[in-house]
Design a protein around this motif. Structure first.
Motif, PDB file in Angstrom:
ATOM      1  N   LYS A 197      43.464  43.583  34.777  1.00 50.48           N
ATOM      2  CA  LYS A 197      42.376  44.049  35.658  1.00 50.48           C
ATOM      3  C   LYS A 197      42.379  43.305  36.986  1.00 50.48           C
ATOM      4  CE  LYS A 197      39.362  42.993  32.484  1.00 50.48           C
ATOM      5  NZ  LYS A 197      40.381  42.546  31.499  1.00 50.48           N
ATOM      6  N   SER A 198      42.462  41.992  36.884  1.00 54.85           N
ATOM      7  CA  SER A 198      42.435  41.204  38.125  1.00 54.85           C
ATOM      8  C   SER A 198      43.685  41.487  38.963  1.00 54.85           C
ATOM      9  CB  SER A 198      42.335  39.719  37.803  1.00 54.85           C
ATOM     10  OG  SER A 198      41.154  39.471  37.064  1.00 54.85           O
ATOM     11  N   SER A 199      44.811  41.702  38.273  1.00 57.23           N
ATOM     12  CA  SER A 199      46.040  42.039  38.999  1.00 57.23           C
ATOM     13  C   SER A 199      45.864  43.360  39.743  1.00 57.23           C
ATOM     14  CB  SER A 199      47.214  42.162  38.032  1.00 57.23           C
ATOM     15  OG  SER A 199      47.340  40.989  37.261  1.00 57.23           O
ATOM     16  N   ALA A 220      41.691  37.735  43.234  1.00 55.40           N
ATOM     17  CA  ALA A 220      41.229  37.255  41.924  1.00 55.40           C
ATOM     18  C   ALA A 220      42.286  36.373  41.278  1.00 55.40           C
ATOM     19  CB  ALA A 220      40.943  38.457  41.024  1.00 55.40           C
ATOM     20  N   ILE A 221      41.823  35.450  40.442  1.00 58.46           N
ATOM     21  CA  ILE A 221      42.750  34.590  39.704  1.00 58.46           C
ATOM     22  C   ILE A 221      43.386  35.387  38.569  1.00 58.46           C
ATOM     23  CG2 ILE A 221      42.921  32.575  38.200  1.00 58.46           C
ATOM     24  CD1 ILE A 221      40.582  31.375  39.774  1.00 58.46           C
ATOM     25  N   VAL A 222      44.703  35.294  38.495  1.00 58.81           N
ATOM     26  CA  VAL A 222      45.453  35.974  37.447  1.00 58.81           C
ATOM     27  C   VAL A 222      46.200  34.917  36.634  1.00 58.81           C
ATOM     28  CG1 VAL A 222      47.464  37.446  37.045  1.00 58.81           C
ATOM     29  CG2 VAL A 222      45.751  38.108  38.750  1.00 58.81           C
ATOM     30  N   THR A 238      40.505  35.079  31.369  1.00 59.99           N
ATOM     31  CA  THR A 238      40.541  34.335  32.630  1.00 59.99           C
ATOM     32  C   THR A 238      39.320  34.630  33.496  1.00 59.99           C
ATOM     33  OG1 THR A 238      42.955  34.343  32.644  1.00 59.99           O
ATOM     34  CG2 THR A 238      41.849  33.952  34.746  1.00 59.99           C
ATOM     35  N   THR A 239      39.049  35.886  33.702  1.00 59.20           N
ATOM     36  CA  THR A 239      37.930  36.261  34.570  1.00 59.20           C
ATOM     37  C   THR A 239      36.629  36.083  33.793  1.00 59.20           C
ATOM     38  OG1 THR A 239      39.336  37.856  35.677  1.00 59.20           O
ATOM     39  CG2 THR A 239      36.967  38.093  36.022  1.00 59.20           C
ATOM     40  N   ARG A 240      35.705  35.332  34.392  1.00 60.12           N
ATOM     41  CA  ARG A 240      34.445  35.062  33.689  1.00 60.12           C
ATOM     42  C   ARG A 240      33.250  35.698  34.378  1.00 60.12           C
ATOM     43  NH1 ARG A 240      34.893  31.007  29.777  1.00 60.12           N
ATOM     44  NH2 ARG A 240      36.959  31.271  28.935  1.00 60.12           N
ATOM     45  N   VAL A 272      35.043  46.298  41.574  1.00 57.99           N
ATOM     46  CA  VAL A 272      34.435  45.209  40.819  1.00 57.99           C
ATOM     47  C   VAL A 272      35.357  44.831  39.665  1.00 57.99           C
ATOM     48  CG1 VAL A 272      32.362  44.411  39.654  1.00 57.99           C
ATOM     49  CG2 VAL A 272      32.190  46.232  41.359  1.00 57.99           C
ATOM     50  N   ASP A 273      35.896  43.625  39.733  1.00 53.19           N
ATOM     51  CA  ASP A 273      36.705  43.107  38.631  1.00 53.19           C
ATOM     52  C   ASP A 273      35.747  42.499  37.615  1.00 53.19           C
ATOM     53  OD1 ASP A 273      38.783  42.175  37.066  1.00 53.19           O
ATOM     54  OD2 ASP A 273      39.130  40.384  38.285  1.00 53.19           O
ATOM     55  N   THR A 274      36.045  42.688  36.341  1.00 43.71           N
ATOM     56  CA  THR A 274      35.120  42.231  35.298  1.00 43.71           C
ATOM     57  C   THR A 274      35.855  41.368  34.280  1.00 43.71           C
ATOM     58  OG1 THR A 274      35.563  44.152  33.899  1.00 43.71           O
ATOM     59  CG2 THR A 274      33.794  44.381  35.513  1.00 43.71           C
TER      60      THR A 274
HETATM   61 MG   LIG Z   1      40.856  38.985  35.093  1.00 43.33          MG
END
Ligand SMILES: [Mg+2]
Ligand SMILES: Nc1nc2c(ncn2[C@@H]2O[C@H](COP(=O)(O)OP(=O)(O)OP(=O)(O)O)[C@@H](O)[C@H]2O)c(=O)[nH]1
Length: 475
Positions: A252-254, A265-267, A273-275, A292-294
């Motif tokens: 998702k973040s990618s 976003a951090i991948v 990873t994503t909080r 919106v990354d979740t």
């Molecule tokens: Mg993520």
């Protein structure tokens, strides 16, 4: 920049009831920020604009104070003769100005300090600080703009994408005003026929009720089409909120990074990873989006991750559209299916199969084929499928083909147009029940009034104040 040519002739119906404001107003008309913008403009409008300009501006040499000519010189504090800024002055005498009043623009240096000082000087010289939207309000009251054009100026200033700006320009050109005025006049024609029959039935040729019904129905259909088109335009202007959801580690973040074209976003290859929610504003094919990354959704004991997952659910519920991502190399699972069921009915959903590169390189851990219900297959790592994903997303949101789109309605305009269509439906109902003519006219009059409120031909001062209060200061 405002167009400086003379605007359309004042139209009867608006502006006349309210006297033009007598004072001279002033404001900074450009965005100001310390260290930014090479030029800033202080704008004055009103009967004293030129006199105030002459108090604070000293033109170099022997330049004449002619209308629509630029003077070069200095803004000077009249109390001390201190030179405050080097500037250009543009005088536009009434009625050839945005407000149709005398207008003076002082083009001074940008940033914060000089322009603030210039504004203080013109205020000290007799101008009053303009309220939000007051220049546009005067332009409207003096017949320079109808209300749809004035509101289109706001849409232009706030446009977040190329397509929204194009629609705003169409509004400034009078696209919406013409469409509404034409429909309103068609209704007025019918209303005149009907009201004449109410009063003088016996003196007039009989009225063809079927023709009236056909015309009212035709206008109603056009209004409904306009509302639908305007809704598309509104989405375009306001942008879409698109949530990227899926199980942990599916990419998702990618994907957010790929679509934003930056490392937002951090991948990591660490699931979970994503909080927290992470938003990224971007423009896709001219359409503004908030992505919106979740946090990846799964069952977990980690309290922090659980809080993140709660927010993922919130983002899912609040989104205008959802990208549900899954890992093609792992295949579509029952957990993915459960996530799909969380997407509210009616919200456009795109099931996105990610990590297509793994399948191609044979690295698929499960050996699974790209099974599952992918609407589109991508690799967030290589960028493959980006364009297809963008096109399909916009299409699912009803923004795929915008070639025929010519208007955008704001919420006020949409409510009035929809209200007019509903009033016509009521009028047609009276016709169907074969009620006397005056029953037909009640709602028809309501429809005419609502359309007049869109253009400003029939609008109360209280409504006007509310409309213009949404403008920024200096506009
Ligand atoms: Mg993520
Ligand atoms: N081979 C391959 N790896 C990918 C692709 N997309 C993402 N990855 C990798 O998958 C891992 C997880 O990626 P993220 O983008 O952090 O995944 P996420 O869905 O945001 O994960 P959470 O935030 O933990 O829910 C990283 O190691 C990425 O490099 C892809 O298209 N192909």
């Amino acid at each position: 920049m405002e167009p400086q040519a003379e605007g359309p002739a004042p139209q009867s119906g608006f502006g006349e009831a309210l006297p033009p404001a007598g004072s001279t107003i002033a404001a900074i008309a450009t965005a100001v920020a310390a260290g930014e913008g090479s030029v800033a403009i202080v704008r004055l409008s009103g009967p004293e604009a030129e006199a105030i300009g002459r108090q604070v501006f000293v033109a170099a040499g022997r330049q004449a104070w002619d209308s629509h000519r630029v003077l070069y010189g200095h803004v000077v504090d009249p109390s001390s003769d201190e030179r405050v800024d080097e500037a250009l002055l543009l005088l536009m005498r009434a009625p050839r100005s945005f407000t149709r009043e005398d207008v003076v623009e002082l083009h001074c240096h940008g940033g914060l300090e000089a322009v603030r000082r210039v504004l203080e000087l013109v205020l000290a010289a007799g101008a009053r600080r303009a309220a939000a939207g007051e220049f546009s309000q005067r332009a409207f009251l003096n017949g320079r703009l109808d209300l749809t054009r004035a509101e289109a100026v706001v849409a232009m200033i706030t446009a977040r994408g190329r397509r929204a700006a194009q629609l705003a320009m169409a509004g400034i050109d009078g696209g919406l005003q013409r469409r509404i005025t034409t429909l309103r006049e068609r209704l007025l024609d019918q209303l005149a026929e009907l009201e004449a029959r109410v009063d003088f039935e016996e003196d007039l040729p009989p009225l063809d009720g079927a023709a009236v019904v056909a015309e009212l129905a035709a206008v109603r259909a056009e209004l409904e089409a306009l509302v639908a088109e305007g809704q598309q335009g509104e989405r375009l202007s306001e942008g879409l909120r698109v949530a990227i959801v899926g199980r942990p580690n599916v990419g998702k973040s990618s994907l957010l990074n790929l679509l934003s074209r930056r490392d937002r976003a951090i991948v990591t290859d660490w699931p979970g990873t994503t909080r927290d929610l992470l938003e990224s504003e971007l423009v896709l094919d001219g359409v503004p989006l908030t992505l919106v990354d979740t946090a990846g959704i799964r069952t977990t004991e980690d309290p922090l991750e659980r809080l993140g997952i709660e927010r993922s659910h919130g983002a899912l519920a609040a989104a205008d559209a959802v990208l549900l991502l899954y890992d093609l190399s792992l295949g579509w699972s029952g957990d993915d299916e459960a996530l799909r069921r969380l997407v509210p009915d009616g919200v456009p959903l795109l099931v996105v199969g990610n990590k297509a590169d793994l399948l191609e390189s044979g690295e698929s851990s499960s050996g699974a084929a790209p099974e599952g219900p992918a609407d589109v297959v991508i690799s967030a790592r290589s960028g493959e499928g980006r364009e297809a994903l963008a096109a399909l997303l916009l299409q699912r949101c009803g923004l795929g083909d915008l070639t025929g789109l010519q208007v955008s309605l704001n919420a006020r305009q949409r409510d009035l147009a929809a209200g007019a269509a509903a009033a016509l439906a009521a009028s047609l109902e009276a016709a169907q029940q074969q009620l006397p003519w005056d029953f037909w006219t009640i709602d028809l009059r309501g429809a005419v009034r609502q359309l007049g409120e869109i253009t400003g031909e029939e609008v109360s001062e209280a409504v006007l104040d509310r409309v213009f209060a949404r403008f920024c200061i200096g506009k």
